[in-house]
Design an enzyme around this catalytic site. Structure first.
Site, mmCIF file in Angstrom:
data_model
loop_
_atom_site.group_PDB
_atom_site.id
_atom_site.type_symbol
_atom_site.label_atom_id
_atom_site.label_comp_id
_atom_site.label_asym_id
_atom_site.label_seq_id
_atom_site.Cartn_x
_atom_site.Cartn_y
_atom_site.Cartn_z
ATOM 1 N N GLN A 66 136.283 73.079 25.499
ATOM 2 C CA GLN A 66 135.468 72.744 26.668
ATOM 3 C C GLN A 66 136.364 71.942 27.607
ATOM 4 O O GLN A 66 136.533 70.738 27.441
ATOM 5 C CB GLN A 66 134.237 71.951 26.233
ATOM 6 C CG GLN A 66 133.385 72.668 25.190
ATOM 7 C CD GLN A 66 132.631 73.868 25.734
ATOM 8 O OE1 GLN A 66 131.904 73.758 26.725
ATOM 9 N NE2 GLN A 66 132.815 75.036 25.127
ATOM 10 N N GLY B 272 122.872 71.004 29.104
ATOM 11 C CA GLY B 272 123.962 71.768 28.500
ATOM 12 C C GLY B 272 125.121 71.989 29.468
ATOM 13 O O GLY B 272 125.017 71.720 30.676
ATOM 14 N N HIS B 273 126.212 72.520 28.944
ATOM 15 C CA HIS B 273 127.418 72.706 29.762
ATOM 16 C C HIS B 273 127.173 73.681 30.912
ATOM 17 O O HIS B 273 126.486 74.666 30.765
ATOM 18 C CB HIS B 273 128.624 73.161 28.932
ATOM 19 C CG HIS B 273 128.422 74.340 28.056
ATOM 20 N ND1 HIS B 273 129.439 74.870 27.299
ATOM 21 C CD2 HIS B 273 127.337 75.101 27.793
ATOM 22 C CE1 HIS B 273 128.989 75.896 26.623
ATOM 23 N NE2 HIS B 273 127.729 76.056 26.900
ATOM 24 N N ASN B 274 127.755 73.316 32.048
ATOM 25 C CA ASN B 274 127.727 74.168 33.236
ATOM 26 C C ASN B 274 126.358 74.323 33.874
ATOM 27 O O ASN B 274 126.150 75.224 34.691
ATOM 28 C CB ASN B 274 128.329 75.556 32.945
ATOM 29 C CG ASN B 274 129.788 75.446 32.548
ATOM 30 O OD1 ASN B 274 130.150 75.557 31.374
ATOM 31 N ND2 ASN B 274 130.625 75.174 33.522
ATOM 32 N N SER C 55 124.388 76.479 31.428
ATOM 33 C CA SER C 55 124.434 77.386 32.575
ATOM 34 C C SER C 55 123.102 77.569 33.289
ATOM 35 O O SER C 55 122.980 78.431 34.159
ATOM 36 C CB SER C 55 124.995 78.765 32.189
ATOM 37 O OG SER C 55 126.322 78.624 31.710
#
Lengths: 360, 360, 360
Positions: free
Chosen positions: A200, A241-243, A261
């Site tokens: 990441q 969460g990521h992004n 996302s």
């Protein structure tokens, strides 16, 4: 807050409001309408509490002109009492402030850029090349990873962790126990079902005037950044969460969870415990969407509006009976369609027998 | 726990129970009925495990008189084996205790009142005017804000944060990562949809014998205090919004979330992931209410009882079919009513055709 | 990552893949297919992004042989691009590493076994008899309780708490704010509804290659250990109750909550906010089960498969109408059965009138 507070006139002037009553009375604190005492400021936020106006012992009430007539005490007249009370309330915020400078046990990397007017608490660890803006305050036991940037006036409360390359804008606050920039949940299964880690390497970019509650987690991006817009307010125990990309002036209430996302528009409100995510790919929520508590947003929302899901709770005995029927719903609908067909056949007319799959 | 433990007779005496078997056998630890070894104490908490009694290798079992007959080992006879085992289990708790006094790296404000018998761990930061009771223990890396009060025997495990003006009663325990007294989620939108912060100037008041799990958050009140009663047990990852009031001896299980200003009565149980809140105003739950897991409590509960919500899970293929029908339910009910009307008309009798809106 | 990166040929060799194009081009970082720049490696993980291949500016793309033809740049040919990209991505992970040795403010008990190549961050507290493997890294402000064991290469990020007797295998990572080994939620009510604490004397045993997200909580066992298998990946804000047993290579996504004593098999996936628990006793989920987001798993699952629960969200107005009908479902089903009976009677045939309780 000064020990002798503010006169009602001073307060009204700050929000450009009229006073009904004595502008010289001094206000030293805040109260709730039903319990406020002399020296306290309160407000009428909802018609449900209007009944308290006639005998409140508050020294002043922020309320609309219409409500001023029935009020037993001094009034600060406002078109938006809740908003104006919010503005005035900040004058009475007596939270302790860290002293300017570095506390004795703070460990600051020599390459970090820490202005003289920043406040660095006990046991704080600040990494390489960190850049802090003017007036930044870092509470005790915080960890600020390499290459982080914090804008002017931003505050971290005690025990916050920022991983490396997290950028926070100006006037943000991050409450205790929150973690920003931890690894996104990215794993790729091999043929045997073992998971390989996807590095990441993205960061986190957060705008101005953002509030992050306590024990909230915002993961770093996998490759590009996770992005939180300006004025976003995030409550406690929220998981981002990521992004994810969150638009300006959106509210995420307690325990909301966003799958990686997810994109959320501007001026949205996700109430408590809303979960956004689907196995079918990232979800996008347009501007101006309100989602009520505990709803599972399982597909994108393209029109502004108010959305809900879930079931209305009842006594368990009743609930169980209905819940069992839920799992027969499709069969039940087909039985109804069959009945409609038979009745139509009886009547001998080619009546519009509904298709069992027609949602009507 | 002493290295040579306790005799069965000593244990029985502590809970005023009879022994069946040899009271001189020594107990040095705890076991589960199916796996317990010599030297261990166990208990029969449920009839489902009765089958293990005949060949347990435990040195003693806490059980009811009725079950003593079938037991292969020494018995401690109890009317409430689960409760009495709980009481005895505490004798075998071997968790490390902090040494009395201040660890080398603790930072304590000179105005704080810290008794000689308190234990203050490494890197602890204690603010101004904090008052600690006798025997208080503060784990490593905790932050205790200005004006906090902790009653006799209360323990904070490592990495707990108490903001300013948090009061905990006697014999409480707060597990790691929890945050008490962070700002409530109070914001007022302006005409442009930007949020103004409402200062959170209340505190938190917590009674005696309260347990708070790990990574739990309890926000300070907006104006008045958030209040947790005596004997309340709160699990991990629970979120309690500002100005909630929780009655005595209530259990909040893991991941429960309470919207601000929720009131919960005494002796309630909210199972895991229950969410309480509504857009329509604060919710009140009366005494003696049990809510099952993952239920959304969206309105007040005025009668004691057991309540549930949600849907019973199934294989996704089946679930999907029924879930799609959920969103046609109102139409389906109307179709059934229409069928009933038609059949009644056929029969030529003014039969009691149900109103489609009648819930029956 | 070295400053000049890796040649495409070197990368392909590491995963035993063919290159289509120039193997000498150097890769210095990662990009996403749509935005990647020169010097970056990317991958085609889904057919949905195939359209970007024709004009990507990436220096190399990991993709299947079939997709190589349409690609504008150098290709690394893989049978499983997502997995191979994951493997290569780790070469570009530039997260800061703690220097080997003990930072100045770390406090390590003299009885702890800390190898020379371990890295111990600022303000870390390490208890008695702790044993750290080779290359272990403990981030700033972590607390590691007495008798913990961490296998070779395991990393704790800043502000992690391990209570006493927590064992982590090799190559694990625990992200910030997580707490492992806090007390399970065990209380026994007395006759007056007051709760007595059940001592939690078990530990936690975690296998190799386990990842634990941020602000996740894993409670110690009541008597025996809580057990997490090898290769388990746990996201942020997950709650794992005492004595849960999680099988190898299982994924627990964000905000999942497991009631104590839950058993989950190998190679399962519990999506975000899934809750597992029931008032009727521990739940067991067999190997190879996938549960979709926000599902309440309220009974054991004995067959591998995909499971779901919950309701599909809609606009609140529509939802409300249907949600009210949910609470009339049993009555509705009975009305349909009654209609079927009447129609059958009319027809004068002993037709197969469905039993109202028959789920069909």
């Amino acid at each position: 807050v000064t020990s002798d507070g503010y006169s009602i006139g001073e307060l009204a002037a700050r929000i450009d409001a009229d006073v009904v009553g004595d502008p010289n009375v001094r206000i030293t604190g805040l109260g709730v309408l039903g319990n406020a005492r002399a020296g306290q400021l309160t407000f009428l936020g909802s018609p449900a509490y209007r009944r308290f106006l006639a005998d409140t012992r508050a020294s002043a009430v922020v309320l609309t002109r219409r409500d001023a007539a029935g009020c037993a005490t001094n009034c600060i007249v406002s078109d938006n009492p809740r908003l104006d009370f919010a503005r005035l309330s900040q004058l009475f915020d007596d939270r302790p402030q860290l002293p300017v400078g570095r506390q004795s046990t703070a460990v600051v990397d020599p390459s970090a850029d820490v202005p003289r007017d920043a406040s660095i608490g006990q046991n704080v660890v600040i990494g390489a090349r960190v850049r802090l803006g003017s007036g930044v305050s870092i509470g005790a036991n915080c960890f600020v990873g390499d290459d982080c940037m914090l804008g002017d006036g931003t505050q971290l409360m005690p025990n916050v962790v920022l991983y490396h390359r997290v950028r926070l804008g100006r006037r943000c606050i991050v409450h205790s126990g929150s973690v920003i920039g931890s690894d996104g949940f990215g794993f790729a299964p091999d043929a045997g079902g073992r998971y390989e880690t996807v590095a990441q390497v993205g960061g986190v970019t957060i705008g101005d005037d953002v509030s992050v509650g306590s024990c909230t987690t915002i993961d770093r991006g996998a490759i590009e950044d996770t992005v939180i817009g300006n004025g976003v307010k995030i409550d406690n125990q929220v998981q981002i969460g990521h992004n994810c990309i969150i638009g300006d002036h959106t509210l995420l209430c307690g325990c909301v969870g966003l799958v990686g996302s997810t994109r959320i528009g501007r001026h949205c409100v996700l109430a408590g415990m809303v979960g956004v995510g689907s196995g079918a790919g990232p979800i996008e929520i347009t501007d101006g969407v309100i989602v009520s508590g505990l709803t599972h947003v399982s597909q994108s929302i393209t029109r502004p509006g108010v959305y809900s899901g879930g079931v209305i709770f009842t006594e368990t005995r009743q609930w169980k009976r209905n819940a069992l029927r839920f799992n027969q719903l499709d069969a039940l609908a087909r039985r109804v369609a069959e009945l409609e067909k038979r009745l139509a056949a009886q009547a001998g007319t080619p009546e519009n027998a509904p298709d069992p799959d027609d949602p009507r």
